[in-house]
Design a protein around this motif. Structure first.
Motif, PDB file in Angstrom:
ATOM      1  N   ASN A 128       0.618  -1.273   0.177  1.00 53.62           N
ATOM      2  CA  ASN A 128      -0.034  -0.186  -0.364  1.00 53.62           C
ATOM      3  C   ASN A 128       1.305   1.231   0.062  1.00 53.62           C
ATOM      4  N   GLY A 129       2.230   1.213   0.931  1.00 52.89           N
ATOM      5  CA  GLY A 129       2.859   2.963   0.953  1.00 52.89           C
ATOM      6  C   GLY A 129       3.879   2.647   0.000  1.00 52.89           C
ATOM      7  N   SER A 130       3.642   1.970  -1.831  1.00 50.83           N
ATOM      8  CA  SER A 130       4.217   2.014  -2.403  1.00 50.83           C
ATOM      9  C   SER A 130       3.628   2.567  -3.363  1.00 50.83           C
ATOM     10  N   HIS A 131       2.645   2.481  -3.099  1.00 51.28           N
ATOM     11  CA  HIS A 131       1.515   3.716  -4.265  1.00 51.28           C
ATOM     12  C   HIS A 131       0.964   4.333  -3.894  1.00 51.28           C
ATOM     13  N   TYR A 132       0.487   5.579  -5.629  1.00 49.16           N
ATOM     14  CA  TYR A 132      -0.464   6.501  -4.909  1.00 49.16           C
ATOM     15  C   TYR A 132      -1.153   6.154  -4.601  1.00 49.16           C
ATOM     16  N   THR A 133      -2.284   7.002  -3.595  1.00 45.96           N
ATOM     17  CA  THR A 133      -3.850   6.971  -2.965  1.00 45.96           C
ATOM     18  C   THR A 133      -4.334   6.773  -4.366  1.00 45.96           C
ATOM     19  N   ASN A 134      -5.290   6.511  -4.209  1.00 43.56           N
ATOM     20  CA  ASN A 134      -6.834   6.514  -5.515  1.00 43.56           C
ATOM     21  C   ASN A 134      -7.805   6.746  -5.164  1.00 43.56           C
ATOM     22  N   TYR A 135      -8.158   7.295  -3.643  1.00 41.06           N
ATOM     23  CA  TYR A 135      -8.944   7.739  -2.644  1.00 41.06           C
ATOM     24  C   TYR A 135      -9.872   8.532  -3.311  1.00 41.06           C
ATOM     25  N   PRO A 136     -10.869   9.075  -3.676  1.00 39.58           N
ATOM     26  CA  PRO A 136     -11.513  10.515  -4.600  1.00 39.58           C
ATOM     27  C   PRO A 136     -11.664  11.538  -3.213  1.00 39.58           C
ATOM     28  N   PRO A 137     -12.097  12.731  -3.895  1.00 29.84           N
ATOM     29  CA  PRO A 137     -12.107  13.748  -2.534  1.00 29.84           C
ATOM     30  C   PRO A 137     -13.090  13.886  -1.541  1.00 29.84           C
ATOM     31  N   ILE A 138     -14.241  13.104  -1.490  1.00 28.60           N
ATOM     32  CA  ILE A 138     -14.864  13.343  -0.266  1.00 28.60           C
ATOM     33  C   ILE A 138     -14.720  12.516   0.203  1.00 28.60           C
ATOM     34  N   ASN A 139     -13.943  10.739  -0.613  1.00 26.05           N
ATOM     35  CA  ASN A 139     -13.572   9.994   0.777  1.00 26.05           C
ATOM     36  C   ASN A 139     -12.770  10.950   1.518  1.00 26.05           C
ATOM     37  N   GLN A 140     -11.467  11.171   1.139  1.00 25.22           N
ATOM     38  CA  GLN A 140     -10.100  12.256   2.042  1.00 25.22           C
ATOM     39  C   GLN A 140     -11.118  12.903   2.404  1.00 25.22           C
ATOM     40  N   LEU A 141     -12.015  13.982   2.079  1.00 22.62           N
ATOM     41  CA  LEU A 141     -13.514  14.258   3.067  1.00 22.62           C
ATOM     42  C   LEU A 141     -13.408  13.889   4.349  1.00 22.62           C
ATOM     43  N   CYS A 142     -13.911  12.544   4.266  1.00 21.43           N
ATOM     44  CA  CYS A 142     -13.742  11.904   5.094  1.00 21.43           C
ATOM     45  C   CYS A 142     -12.068  11.519   6.217  1.00 21.43           C
ATOM     46  N   PHE A 143     -10.997  11.715   5.234  1.00 22.78           N
ATOM     47  CA  PHE A 143     -10.024  11.154   6.562  1.00 22.78           C
ATOM     48  C   PHE A 143      -9.830  12.269   7.324  1.00 22.78           C
ATOM     49  N   LEU A 144      -9.590  13.620   6.136  1.00 25.00           N
ATOM     50  CA  LEU A 144      -9.506  14.690   6.616  1.00 25.00           C
ATOM     51  C   LEU A 144     -10.098  15.594   8.285  1.00 25.00           C
ATOM     52  N   ILE A 145     -11.153  14.597   8.461  1.00 22.75           N
ATOM     53  CA  ILE A 145     -12.750  14.512   9.774  1.00 22.75           C
ATOM     54  C   ILE A 145     -11.697  14.089  10.594  1.00 22.75           C
ATOM     55  N   ALA A 146     -11.035  12.800  10.438  1.00 25.91           N
ATOM     56  CA  ALA A 146     -10.780  12.432  11.082  1.00 25.91           C
ATOM     57  C   ALA A 146      -9.661  12.881  11.717  1.00 25.91           C
ATOM     58  N   ALA A 147      -8.703  13.568  10.837  1.00 24.68           N
ATOM     59  CA  ALA A 147      -7.905  13.935  11.290  1.00 24.68           C
ATOM     60  C   ALA A 147      -7.662  14.951  12.206  1.00 24.68           C
ATOM     61  N   LEU A 148      -9.193  15.968  11.939  1.00 32.51           N
ATOM     62  CA  LEU A 148      -9.060  17.035  12.586  1.00 32.51           C
ATOM     63  C   LEU A 148      -9.508  16.548  13.729  1.00 32.51           C
ATOM     64  N   PHE A 149     -10.198  15.530  13.857  1.00 29.58           N
ATOM     65  CA  PHE A 149     -10.648  15.867  15.722  1.00 29.58           C
ATOM     66  C   PHE A 149      -9.782  14.329  16.193  1.00 29.58           C
ATOM     67  N   ALA A 150      -8.615  13.685  15.467  1.00 28.84           N
ATOM     68  CA  ALA A 150      -7.862  12.623  16.477  1.00 28.84           C
ATOM     69  C   ALA A 150      -6.780  13.165  15.595  1.00 28.84           C
ATOM     70  N   SER A 151      -5.863  13.789  15.579  1.00 25.21           N
ATOM     71  CA  SER A 151      -4.529  13.838  14.521  1.00 25.21           C
ATOM     72  C   SER A 151      -3.237  13.056  15.612  1.00 25.21           C
ATOM     73  N   LYS A 152      -3.394  12.447  16.268  1.00 29.52           N
ATOM     74  CA  LYS A 152      -2.315  12.047  17.169  1.00 29.52           C
ATOM     75  C   LYS A 152      -3.067  10.788  17.872  1.00 29.52           C
ATOM     76  N   SER A 153      -4.067  10.148  17.138  1.00 31.46           N
ATOM     77  CA  SER A 153      -4.377   9.281  17.939  1.00 31.46           C
ATOM     78  C   SER A 153      -4.865   8.057  16.704  1.00 31.46           C
ATOM     79  N   ILE A 154      -4.225   7.237  16.605  1.00 34.49           N
ATOM     80  CA  ILE A 154      -5.185   6.098  15.305  1.00 34.49           C
ATOM     81  C   ILE A 154      -6.139   5.451  15.986  1.00 34.49           C
ATOM     82  N   PHE A 155      -6.143   5.196  17.189  1.00 39.01           N
ATOM     83  CA  PHE A 155      -7.337   4.544  17.768  1.00 39.01           C
ATOM     84  C   PHE A 155      -8.529   6.084  17.719  1.00 39.01           C
TER      85      PHE A 155
END
Length: 460
Positions: A128-155
């Motif tokens: 996975n780490g050797s390939h470029y991401t293929n997730y479209p922008p609204i999917n990326q928005l969901c990932f960003l929301i997770a980062a906004l609320f938990a930028s230092k915790s995987i859990f």
């Protein structure tokens, strides 16, 4: 015996809850026998609950939420894709474009652009780490929301992502029920999707975002049936911007927009079809809105490298990867027989062409005037694509499963039961498929599909 009959639903609910808890917190995907036992037991409970005449609709709604909440604090145990989701979200939060860099590049250069960089890379794996991401922008928005609320915790990020998916499934339940009512179909059909153990485990449990894509898709169908096609187009674009797969469905809307017609309006005849020019303009406008909104959503990430990186990443699924395929494995064996090596590079280019030809056949030569007929055509087009694809991950099945709710076909439900056989590959280290298990899976699916097609009351 009378006690069991009286409290059967309570026992089924209690057993299901316990099994989901064990699955979420104590199961390793390498423990294949244990996985099978829990999986088939959950499907047994699911079937009995859905067929029960004493359980209310509101209770089924409650169970839809309850079974998902069991997974709220669990680490996904059947997939590690969520590590890449969290990585992409934190990239965006740091002002970096996730489409332009490889995770392995940061690791090789010893860079740590955000918290838990090494842990996320190790979690997603080298492939996975050797390939470029293929997730479209609204999917990326969901990932960003997770980062906004938990930028230092995987859990913490896992919990945020899971809440988004649960909310999307609730949205599917809401609009799915309303669409079933408009189509005069049993509203209980929606539970074949939202209460299906496969959906609960693969979406809520393993954090796959097909749920968000399907939320927008079903909402779009609902608005389309209300004749609010502009809003439907916007929602359809949002669906594409979560997962690209709905792009495949666009040609199938041809007859929906061009048929039926007023007897007194001017008509044009083409390829045996009679249609009104105004309706063609409406169809083209529908397409234009979808493509424009999708393009606009990609614009924040645009650069000269974006298209090349993205197309290369998507193309890898056709040229390099093999998993849980059906006809492709037969084509591959023929290639070995006559050429002596794996012909994935050639087969991976031919099978999309076959899908396009089948798509055009369904578009112009099959009756797709009503929404049920349209959804049925989409179901068969998508399944044809999956039957010929090189890679069919289990979570891909979520789309055929929601589509079947609005049709007379039930083979995707059977498929959702037996697709667990594909996980036998992960019982081995390193993972390796046993094609006997894959063969049994597809033998059951194709057998049931042929049975349904041959029934006199059902036509493709």
């Amino acid at each position: 015996m009378s006690f069991i009959n009286k409290y059967k639903n309570v026992l089924l609910i209690t057993l299901s809850t316990a099994l989901y808890f064990i699955f979420a917190y104590f199961l390793e995907r390498t423990a294949f026998n244990k996985l099978l036992l829990i999986w088939f037991s959950l499907f047994g409970c699911f079937y009995l609950l859905l067929k029960s005449k004493t359980i209310s609709f509101s209770t089924l709604i409650g169970l839809t939420i309850l079974f998902r909440l069991v997974f709220l604090f669990a680490i996904p145990n059947l997939s590690q894709d969520f590590y890449r989701f969290i990585w992409d979200g934190r990239m965006i939060l740091e002002g970096l474009n996730p489409y332009l860099s490889l995770p392995e590049t940061f690791i090789q250069q010893g860079l740590k652009p955000f918290s838990e960089t090494a842990a996320l890379y190790n979690g997603m794996g080298q492939l996975n780490g050797s390939h470029y991401t293929n997730y479209p922008p609204i999917n990326q928005l969901c990932f960003l929301i997770a980062a906004l609320f938990a930028s230092k915790s995987i859990f913490g990020s896992i919990i945020v992502l899971r809440i988004i998916i649960i909310l999307a499934d609730i949205g599917i339940l809401y609009f799915g029920k309303k669409l079933l009512e408009r189509l005069n179909l049993p509203i209980k059909n929606i539970f074949w999707y939202v209460l299906n153990p496969f959906i609960i485990i693969e979406m809520t449990g393993n954090l796959h975002f097909e749920s968000v894509m399907l939320f927008f898709l079903i909402w779009s169908f609902y608005k389309l049936h209300q004749q609010k096609w502009v809003f439907a187009a916007i929602l359809f674009a949002c669906s594409i911007s979560v997962k690209l797969i709905p792009l495949l469905f666009l040609p199938l809307f041809f007859q929906w927009f061009t048929q039926p017609m007023s007897k007194h309006s001017s008509k044009v005849k083409w390829m045996g079809f009679k249609f009104q020019p105004k309706k063609i303009i409406k169809l083209l406008s529908f397409y234009a809105i979808i493509l424009s909104i999708t393009t606009i959503l990609f614009l924040p990430f645009y650069s000269s490298e974006l298209i090349a990186n993205y197309s290369n990443s998507v193309g890898l699924w056709f040229r390099n990867f093999e998993f849980n395929a059906s006809f492709y494995y037969l084509f591959r064996e023929i290639g070995y027989l006559f050429r002596g090596w794996n012909e994935i590079a050639i087969i991976g280019k031919i099978t999309p062409i076959l899908t396009i030809l089948f798509l055009l056949f369904l578009t112009f030569f099959r009756k797709n005037k009503s929404l049920i007929e349209l959804i049925t055509a989409i179901l068969f087009c998508l399944c044809f694509y999956y039957f010929t694809a090189t890679t069919v991950h289990p979570w891909y099945l979520a789309t055929p499963l929601i589509l079947t709710v609005f049709t007379k076909y039930k083979f995707p439900i059977v498929w959702s039961v037996v697709i667990i056989l594909s996980y036998q590959a992960y019982a081995n280290f390193p993972w390796k498929e046993n094609l006997w298990f894959v063969g049994v899976e597809y033998l059951i699916v194709f057998g049931f599909l042929i049975y349904e097609i041959q029934k006199k009351t059902i036509k493709i």
